[in-house]
Motif scaffolding. Structure first.
Motif, short mmCIF file in Angstrom:
data_model
loop_
_atom_site.label_atom_id
_atom_site.label_comp_id
_atom_site.label_asym_id
_atom_site.label_seq_id
_atom_site.Cartn_x
_atom_site.Cartn_y
_atom_site.Cartn_z
N TYR A 1 0.83 -1.21 0.00
CA TYR A 1 0.00 0.00 0.00
C TYR A 1 0.86 1.26 0.00
CZ TYR A 1 -4.85 -1.51 0.14
OH TYR A 1 -6.09 -2.00 -0.20
N GLU A 2 1.99 1.20 0.68
CA GLU A 2 2.89 2.36 0.67
C GLU A 2 3.38 2.65 -0.75
OE1 GLU A 2 5.87 1.31 3.49
OE2 GLU A 2 4.66 1.90 5.25
N LYS A 3 3.71 1.60 -1.49
CA LYS A 3 4.15 1.78 -2.87
C LYS A 3 2.99 2.22 -3.77
CE LYS A 3 8.16 -1.29 -2.78
NZ LYS A 3 9.14 -0.33 -3.32
N TYR A 4 1.82 1.65 -3.50
CA TYR A 4 0.61 2.02 -4.25
C TYR A 4 0.32 3.51 -4.06
CZ TYR A 4 -4.12 0.80 -6.05
OH TYR A 4 -5.27 0.68 -6.78
N SER A 5 0.34 3.93 -2.80
CA SER A 5 0.07 5.33 -2.47
C SER A 5 1.15 6.25 -3.05
CB SER A 5 0.01 5.49 -0.95
OG SER A 5 -0.14 6.84 -0.58
N LYS A 6 2.39 5.79 -2.97
CA LYS A 6 3.50 6.61 -3.48
C LYS A 6 3.34 6.89 -4.97
CE LYS A 6 8.57 6.84 -3.55
NZ LYS A 6 9.82 6.13 -3.22
N PHE A 7 2.88 5.87 -5.72
CA PHE A 7 2.66 6.10 -7.15
C PHE A 7 1.61 7.19 -7.36
CE2 PHE A 7 -0.33 5.35 -10.63
CZ PHE A 7 0.49 5.72 -11.70
N PHE A 8 0.49 7.07 -6.64
CA PHE A 8 -0.57 8.07 -6.84
C PHE A 8 -0.14 9.45 -6.38
CE2 PHE A 8 -3.31 4.38 -7.45
CZ PHE A 8 -4.14 4.84 -8.46
N MET A 9 0.68 9.50 -5.33
CA MET A 9 1.22 10.80 -4.90
C MET A 9 2.09 11.41 -6.01
SD MET A 9 0.44 12.07 -1.91
CE MET A 9 1.88 13.07 -1.49
N SER A 10 2.82 10.56 -6.70
CA SER A 10 3.74 11.06 -7.73
C SER A 10 3.01 11.64 -8.94
CB SER A 10 4.68 9.94 -8.19
OG SER A 10 3.99 8.98 -8.97
N VAL A 11 1.76 11.24 -9.13
CA VAL A 11 1.01 11.75 -10.29
C VAL A 11 -0.23 12.53 -9.85
CG1 VAL A 11 1.79 9.90 -11.82
CG2 VAL A 11 -0.30 9.56 -10.48
N SER A 12 -0.30 12.91 -8.57
CA SER A 12 -1.51 13.54 -8.05
C SER A 12 -1.83 14.86 -8.74
CB SER A 12 -1.41 13.74 -6.53
OG SER A 12 -0.33 14.60 -6.22
N GLU A 13 -0.80 15.64 -9.03
CA GLU A 13 -1.05 16.92 -9.71
C GLU A 13 -1.62 16.69 -11.10
OE1 GLU A 13 2.19 19.64 -9.68
OE2 GLU A 13 2.42 19.58 -7.50
N GLU A 14 -1.10 15.70 -11.82
CA GLU A 14 -1.64 15.39 -13.14
C GLU A 14 -3.07 14.87 -13.04
OE1 GLU A 14 1.16 13.50 -16.18
OE2 GLU A 14 2.20 13.12 -14.28
N LEU A 15 -3.33 14.04 -12.02
CA LEU A 15 -4.69 13.53 -11.83
C LEU A 15 -5.67 14.66 -11.56
CD1 LEU A 15 -3.93 10.40 -9.61
CD2 LEU A 15 -4.71 10.37 -11.97
N ASP A 16 -5.26 15.61 -10.71
CA ASP A 16 -6.11 16.77 -10.43
C ASP A 16 -6.36 17.59 -11.68
OD1 ASP A 16 -6.47 16.29 -7.72
OD2 ASP A 16 -4.73 17.46 -7.11
N GLU A 17 -5.32 17.79 -12.45
CA GLU A 17 -5.44 18.62 -13.65
C GLU A 17 -6.36 17.96 -14.68
OE1 GLU A 17 -2.61 20.60 -17.17
OE2 GLU A 17 -1.76 19.17 -15.72
N ILE A 18 -6.19 16.65 -14.89
CA ILE A 18 -7.03 15.93 -15.85
C ILE A 18 -8.49 16.00 -15.42
CG2 ILE A 18 -7.61 13.65 -16.79
CD1 ILE A 18 -4.58 12.99 -16.59
N PHE A 19 -8.76 15.73 -14.14
CA PHE A 19 -10.15 15.70 -13.68
C PHE A 19 -10.76 17.09 -13.72
CE2 PHE A 19 -13.61 15.29 -10.51
CZ PHE A 19 -14.33 14.31 -11.17
N ASP A 20 -10.00 18.08 -13.32
CA ASP A 20 -10.52 19.45 -13.36
C ASP A 20 -10.93 19.84 -14.78
OD1 ASP A 20 -10.90 21.63 -11.39
OD2 ASP A 20 -9.71 22.78 -12.83
N LYS A 21 -10.10 19.47 -15.74
CA LYS A 21 -10.42 19.77 -17.14
C LYS A 21 -11.65 18.98 -17.60
CE LYS A 21 -5.81 21.16 -18.72
NZ LYS A 21 -4.63 20.79 -19.57
N LEU A 22 -11.77 17.72 -17.15
CA LEU A 22 -12.92 16.91 -17.52
C LEU A 22 -14.22 17.52 -16.97
CD1 LEU A 22 -11.57 13.27 -17.05
CD2 LEU A 22 -12.48 14.23 -19.17
N VAL A 23 -14.20 17.95 -15.72
CA VAL A 23 -15.40 18.54 -15.11
C VAL A 23 -15.81 19.80 -15.86
CG1 VAL A 23 -16.32 19.66 -13.04
CG2 VAL A 23 -15.01 17.55 -12.83
N LYS A 24 -14.84 20.64 -16.15
CA LYS A 24 -15.14 21.89 -16.86
C LYS A 24 -15.59 21.61 -18.29
CE LYS A 24 -12.32 25.01 -14.06
NZ LYS A 24 -12.42 24.18 -12.86
N ASN A 25 -14.96 20.64 -18.93
CA ASN A 25 -15.33 20.28 -20.30
C ASN A 25 -16.78 19.78 -20.34
OD1 ASN A 25 -15.78 18.00 -22.31
ND2 ASN A 25 -13.88 18.79 -23.14
N ARG A 26 -17.11 18.85 -19.47
CA ARG A 26 -18.45 18.26 -19.47
C ARG A 26 -19.50 19.30 -19.08
NH1 ARG A 26 -15.77 12.94 -16.69
NH2 ARG A 26 -15.34 11.82 -18.64
#
Length: 557
Positions: free
Chosen positions: A178-203
């Protein structure tokens, strides 16, 4: 024909448009309902060809996301699909405004015409650039998740291959995973936020261009919800909070005691026995063969279906590093063939593929025999009944997969199915909140998720995990990014599957006959009407959830 031998040719928009225009003109010139339906059958042929080619391209891309040719094809369809959808809708508008509509409705069905109207209301040619951007954003999310590379004991794993370690019987192994799982998501969290924010605004922009207040109603229309609305879904979630959350929490408490823990942590989620969860006793090839034996004994229809799948090599289930995460069933309509894509990883989830995805595939195989193609176009709450119910119908044969631990699997399966309902409803309520307030910041979204966790999953303790403990869990849920408002369909379907579980415990044959009838009804009628026809209660009915929770409690005891 074997999948590997199926020829592929890119769908060229100019050629498809020419064929659509010709069909539209001939349809308009036809003098009767009978003549228009003859033209409509040519539309069926065109649709089958286009859908088969795009499905082949997507499957081959997902099998190897590093394949340069099919990666380019995937990008091409991300841009082209909205334009092809526009052509199809343009044709179906003529179908809906036909002077012979009454005759056509009798032939095709009122539910199909209602779906067409929802489709037309929720699409306009002016949305195409936004829809192309939306496709590109969801593909970016998929690539980001598929591209996870996690170092583990000298190996490099993706998220699917890491999953067995998340439910390892050794708590230390689980924590490390789980630590490694979480670490991966932490490493891409800004990209995940950016993608979702754009999706919400797009839709949201798509919705406002069509005159909707926000994306919620547009999302419902695109899911083709023709016989229930947002208020009915809210009432369903209310009943889940009142009756199912306490029931699920009691099961989590029983699980805690069974595991011998003082308290449950997030690293214990999905773990049901001290000695570890039951795992398949055979290798992937043996699991597939056991599936063939199970379906040969289940019924004549399932035998014919599974033999067809095996003969034509319509499975790709082995986990590989370059493969897209997750699993699904899709169709290759020119061949009347379902296709199952998955990532076997040595857990009980491998067997779930043979039950859940094969439930989808079995129904798709049966419905391909229906000459009315509109009946193939299932709404998702119906489609998921086929898969989730098959999981229960298959339980009689779990000894083939789990040997002496078959009964442990049955217990785990029922408990996990109960636990899923609150989570699924939480995902749905979260999406309603997000799309009602599209200006929310990423931090505000995470705060909302944590608030909902307390309502739907109060047992969850993320300790001090820097990603999951800060409200990030939802970002691992593909549906939230790729298929908005899909997730409640799993809950509605699971509610119906529980009804089949209760019936089959009393009379297996009666449950099977009802299920087979539902599969064959396909999308020929409205969801609630079909439930009534096969003897199931609507999940929206007051008292339905309370009744099911009571009967399942008896079954578990």
């Amino acid at each position: 024909m074997k999948f590997k031998d199926m020829p592929y040719e890119r769908v060229k928009y100019e050629e498809a448009e020419k064929e659509f225009r010709k069909i539209i003109e001939e349809f308009k010139r036809a003098d009767s309902g009978e003549d228009q339906f003859e033209v409509h059958k040519r539309y069926y042929d065109l649709n089958k060809r286009l859908d088969t080619m795009t499905a082949i391209a997507h499957i081959r891309h997902d099998i190897d996301t590093t394949d340069e040719f099919y990666s380019k094809e995937k990008e091409y369809y991300d841009e082209m699909q909205p334009k092809l959808t526009n052509l199809s809708i343009e044709y179906r508008k003529e179908l809906c405004r036909s002077p012979h509509r009454y005759w056509l409705e009798e032939k095709i069905g009122k539910a199909a015409f209602k779906s067409m109207e929802l489709e037309q209301r929720s699409f306009d040619e002016k949305l195409i650039p936004l829809m192309q951007e939306e496709n590109a954003l969801t593909s970016k999310y998929d690539r980001l998740i598929a591209g996870a590379r996690i170092e583990w004991e000298g190996e490099t794993l993706n998220l699917s291959l890491l999953r067995p370690y998340l439910t390892d019987c050794d708590r230390g192994v689980r924590r490390k995973a789980y630590e490694k799982y979480s670490k991966f998501f932490m490493s891409v969290s800004e990209e995940l936020d950016e993608i979702f924010d754009k999706l919400v605004k797009n839709r949201t922009e798509q919705a406002r261009l069509l005159g909707y207040e926000n994306f919620i109603r547009l999302g419902y229309d695109r899911m083709k919800r023709s016989c229930y609305d947002r208020n009915m879904v809210e009432n369903y979630r209310r009943q889940i909070k009142e009756y199912f959350v306490p029931f699920a929490e009691r099961l989590h408490e029983k699980r805690r005691k069974r595991l011998g823990l003082d308290r449950l942590s997030y690293i214990d989620e999905g773990v049901y026995f001290q000695e570890g969860n039951p795992v398949p006793t055979g290798k992937p090839e043996q699991i597939i063969r056991a599936g063939q034996r199970m379906y040969s004994e289940m019924s004549a229809e399932t035998k014919r279906f599974f033999d067809f799948m095996m003969e034509n090599e319509l499975f790709d289930v082995l986990g590989r590093k370059s493969k897209k995460a997750g699993g699904y069933m899709t169709s290759l309509p020119e061949y009347g063939a379902p296709f199952i894509f998955a990532n076997f990883n040595g857990t009980s989830g491998d067997v779930d593929v043979i039950t859940h995805e094969c439930g989808h595939a079995f129904q798709g195989y049966l419905s391909s025999e229906d000459p009315i193609q509109e009946h193939w176009d299932l709404t998702m709450e119906t489609a998921e009944i086929h898969s989730m119910s098959m999981e229960f119908f298959a339980e009689k044969w779990m000894d083939l997969f789990f040997g002496e631990r078959a009964e442990d699997y049955r217990k785990m399966h029922l408990e996990s199915a109960v636990a899923f309902i609150p989570y699924g409803c939480m995902v749905d309520e979260f999406q309603h909140i997000v799309y009602a307030s599209p200006e929310m910041t990423p931090e505000e979204r995470r705060m909302e998720w944590m608030r909902l966790e307390k309502e739907y999953r109060p047992h969850m303790d993320y300790e001090d995990d820097p990603f999951f403990g800060k409200g990030g869990f939802w970002q691992k849920q593909l549906h939230i990014y790729d298929y908005p408002f899909y997730y409640i369909d799993y809950c509605l379907a699971q509610t119906c599957a529980f009804q089949y579980k209760v019936i089959m415990d009393e009379d297996y044959e009666r449950a099977w006959e009802s299920y087979l009838k539902l599969c064959r009804l396909s999308a020929s009628d409205f969801f609630i009407n079909m439930l009534e026809e096969v003897g199931l209660e609507s999940p929206f009915a007051d008292g339905c959830i309370k009744d099911i929770a009571g009967k399942l409690k008896e079954a578990l005891e």
